[in-house]
Design a protein around this motif. Structure first.
Motif, PDB file in Angstrom:
ATOM      1  N   SER A   1       2.325   8.684  -1.303  1.00  0.00           N
ATOM      2  CA  SER A   1       3.659   8.038  -0.552  1.00  0.00           C
ATOM      3  C   SER A   1       4.564   9.394  -0.892  1.00  0.00           C
ATOM      4  CB  SER A   1       4.334   7.261  -1.577  1.00  0.00           C
ATOM      5  OG  SER A   1       3.417   5.985  -1.436  1.00  0.00           O
TER       6      SER A   1
ATOM      7  N   GLN B   1       5.809   0.438  -4.979  1.00  0.00           N
ATOM      8  CA  GLN B   1       4.402  -0.093  -4.612  1.00  0.00           C
ATOM      9  C   GLN B   1       4.175  -0.863  -5.865  1.00  0.00           C
ATOM     10  OE1 GLN B   1       1.633   2.585  -3.045  1.00  0.00           O
ATOM     11  NE2 GLN B   1       0.129   1.344  -3.436  1.00  0.00           N
TER      12      GLN B   1
ATOM     13  N   PHE C   1      -2.460  -1.260  -6.125  1.00  0.00           N
ATOM     14  CA  PHE C   1      -3.085   0.151  -6.211  1.00  0.00           C
ATOM     15  C   PHE C   1      -4.496  -0.059  -5.797  1.00  0.00           C
ATOM     16  CE2 PHE C   1       0.430  -0.187  -8.942  1.00  0.00           C
ATOM     17  CZ  PHE C   1       1.551   0.572  -8.130  1.00  0.00           C
TER      18      PHE C   1
ATOM     19  N   SER D   1      -1.184   6.905  -6.185  1.00  0.00           N
ATOM     20  CA  SER D   1      -0.476   6.172  -4.914  1.00  0.00           C
ATOM     21  C   SER D   1       1.008   6.715  -4.883  1.00  0.00           C
ATOM     22  CB  SER D   1      -0.432   4.607  -5.127  1.00  0.00           C
ATOM     23  OG  SER D   1      -1.756   3.986  -5.044  1.00  0.00           O
TER      24      SER D   1
ATOM     25  N   THR E   1       0.692  -1.283   0.059  1.00  0.00           N
ATOM     26  CA  THR E   1      -0.019  -0.076   0.089  1.00  0.00           C
ATOM     27  C   THR E   1       0.844   1.248  -0.005  1.00  0.00           C
ATOM     28  OG1 THR E   1      -1.878   1.250   1.256  1.00  0.00           O
ATOM     29  CG2 THR E   1      -0.162  -0.065   2.564  1.00  0.00           C
ATOM     30  N   GLU E   2       0.284   2.390   0.125  1.00  0.00           N
ATOM     31  CA  GLU E   2       0.891   3.809   0.015  1.00  0.00           C
ATOM     32  C   GLU E   2       2.016   3.662   1.149  1.00  0.00           C
ATOM     33  OE1 GLU E   2      -2.162   3.999  -2.738  1.00  0.00           O
ATOM     34  OE2 GLU E   2      -2.302   3.778  -0.359  1.00  0.00           O
TER      35      GLU E   2
END
Length: 254
Positions: free
Chosen positions: A245, A231, A234, A241, A203-204
């Protein structure tokens, strides 16, 4: 020591780069990233890539380059081509992103892998670049009571191979990211920031279960030069994403 710079592993945007590699780099620059790590060049010439890097101000730090484990006789020649390209675009680091290991590795498997990685490391060093290895979670399986990754780093001299610790995969391997960064301080100029949410879904950065704050607190002291966001899955889009981040890291002072 300077605060680590933030970059993006372009594998994160592979759905974009495979359609428009150079256009994606422009989007990364517009997003606010200043550094990138490559995962393939999509038949782009070094001259064309250098032109876009210069236009956008993006600095290329490193590249993930797989070794030809399937055909060891071609490994050296294939790596030589990657080295030539890397030098043409001004990279500093070449990173092996993955290596094969049996489900239940034995010491002879570790010795064999160490020998292969050291051979590649010497080839990269002789060309004037720095060689590194990027972990997943399987390198934390134990052989004779010691994690494989530690055995590899014991067997391969530090002046030949740096470690690009993927902090998310360290966490998924049941270990503490900050402890590994501290253990190999000075040998980890690049760290991957990968976060994990439910199960093995990433995930982020900052929205999962990986504890980054302890690493942020010691990053300069440990000699980390770059934090590279990566990553693979998404909720909405890879571009969104990547921006989330970066926003998280900006909020942390990066």
């Amino acid at each position: 020591m300077a605060k680590p710079q933030v970059g993006l592993q372009l594998y994160t945007l592979r759905d974009q780069t495979e359609k428009d590699f150079l256009g994606t780099i422009r989007k990364v620059a517009d997003m606010g990233y200043k550094y990138v790590e490559f995962a393939g060049y999509f038949n782009t010439s070094p001259a064309d890539l250098n032109k876009v890097l210069e236009e956008t101000g993006i600095q290329a730090v490193s590249a993930h380059v797989g070794l030809n484990f399937n055909d060891p006789n071609k490994m050296e020649a294939d790596l030589a081509e990657q080295i030539e390209y890397a030098k043409a675009i001004g990279l500093k680091y070449l990173i092996t992103p993955w290596a094969p290991l049996p489900e239940n590795p034995q010491l002879e498997d570790v010795d064999s892998l160490a020998s292969t990685l050291e051979k590649a490391a010497r080839q990269v060093k002789e060309a004037g670049l720095i060689y590194g290895y990027h972990n997943h979670d399987f390198e934390f399986k134990q052989v004779d009571g010691t994690p494989v990754i530690d055995l590899l780093l014991q067997k391969i001299p530090a002046d030949l191979m740096i470690m690009e610790f993927d902090l998310g995969w360290v966490h998924m391997g049941g270990q503490s990211p900050v402890e590994y960064v501290q253990r190999y301080a000075g040998r980890t100029p690049i760290a991957h920031l990968k976060d994990f949410g439910v199960g093995r879904r990433d995930t982020e950065v900052g929205s999962g279960s990986v504890e980054f704050d302890p690493v942020f607190a010691i990053a300069e002291e440990a000699g980390i030069e770059y934090f590279i966001v990566e990553q693979e899955e998404f909720a909405s889009s890879s571009l969104e994403s990547a921006k989330l981040s970066l926003d998280y890291l900006r909020g942390k002072g990066y």
